[in-house]
Design an enzyme around this catalytic site. Structure first.
Site, PDB file in Angstrom:
ATOM      1  N   VAL A   1      18.053 -39.160  61.247  1.00  0.00           N
ATOM      2  CA  VAL A   1      19.661 -39.094  61.721  1.00  0.00           C
ATOM      3  C   VAL A   1      19.053 -39.689  63.134  1.00  0.00           C
ATOM      4  O   VAL A   1      18.187 -39.397  63.889  1.00  0.00           O
ATOM      5  CB  VAL A   1      19.725 -37.833  61.916  1.00  0.00           C
ATOM      6  CG1 VAL A   1      21.121 -37.619  62.990  1.00  0.00           C
ATOM      7  CG2 VAL A   1      20.214 -37.018  60.504  1.00  0.00           C
ATOM      8  N   CYS A   2      19.932 -40.536  63.842  1.00  0.00           N
ATOM      9  CA  CYS A   2      19.733 -41.320  64.972  1.00  0.00           C
ATOM     10  C   CYS A   2      19.861 -40.170  66.016  1.00  0.00           C
ATOM     11  O   CYS A   2      20.863 -39.316  66.073  1.00  0.00           O
ATOM     12  CB  CYS A   2      20.709 -42.325  65.302  1.00  0.00           C
ATOM     13  SG  CYS A   2      20.587 -43.045  66.992  1.00  0.00           S
ATOM     14  N   ILE A   3      18.891 -39.954  66.884  1.00  0.00           N
ATOM     15  CA  ILE A   3      18.838 -38.902  68.000  1.00  0.00           C
ATOM     16  C   ILE A   3      19.834 -38.944  68.851  1.00  0.00           C
ATOM     17  O   ILE A   3      20.477 -38.033  69.147  1.00  0.00           O
ATOM     18  CB  ILE A   3      17.229 -38.478  68.333  1.00  0.00           C
ATOM     19  CG1 ILE A   3      17.249 -37.346  69.252  1.00  0.00           C
ATOM     20  CG2 ILE A   3      16.834 -39.882  69.389  1.00  0.00           C
ATOM     21  CD1 ILE A   3      15.864 -36.917  69.424  1.00  0.00           C
TER      22      ILE A   3
END
Length: 130
Positions: free
Chosen positions: A76-78
């Site tokens: 998941v893209c932070i």
């Protein structure tokens, strides 16, 4: 064939359902998924706080079960997650938030993970987006 799959749309969008079905079919067909990358509104598919109506499919639950069952690398893209309030325990503590909404099997990481996935895969398949 090795696939990297990127999901850009929210969990109840048609493209999210297509992404999950594509991933399931790819594995059933003997292909490999080197990484799933959830970006932009796609990060909500990893959130434990999304609640689906009783008469609808719970797509975040479907994604979680798929990732866990298949033991996939799901990132998941932070940056996208933080903007949307999708936080793991560490980020919730760092930003003094009362609750985490992201837990196993998801990993928070940066766009470098998407770049690496494109290097490891034969094909990058994207679902959703602007």
């Amino acid at each position: 064939m090795k696939f990297a799959i990127a999901l850009f749309s929210s969990p109840h969008a048609p493209s999210s359902r297509r992404a999950l079905r594509f991933a399931q079919a790819a594995l059933a067909g003997g292909h490999e998924i080197v990484r799933l990358f959830f970006y932009q509104d796609g990060v909500h598919s990893a959130s434990s706080s999304v609640v689906s109506a009783q008469d609808e499919v719970d797509w975040p639950r479907e994604w979680r079960e798929f990732v866990q069952t298949q033991q996939l690398d799901a990132v998941v893209c932070i940056a996208a997650a933080l903007r949307r309030g999708v936080l793991n325990v560490d980020e919730a503590q760092r930003y003094s938030r009362t609750a985490a909404t992201l837990d196993a099997p998801w990993e928070l990481s940066g766009l470098g993970q998407l770049h690496e996935a494109t290097q490891l895969a034969d094909r990058l398949v994207c679902f959703g987006g602007p």
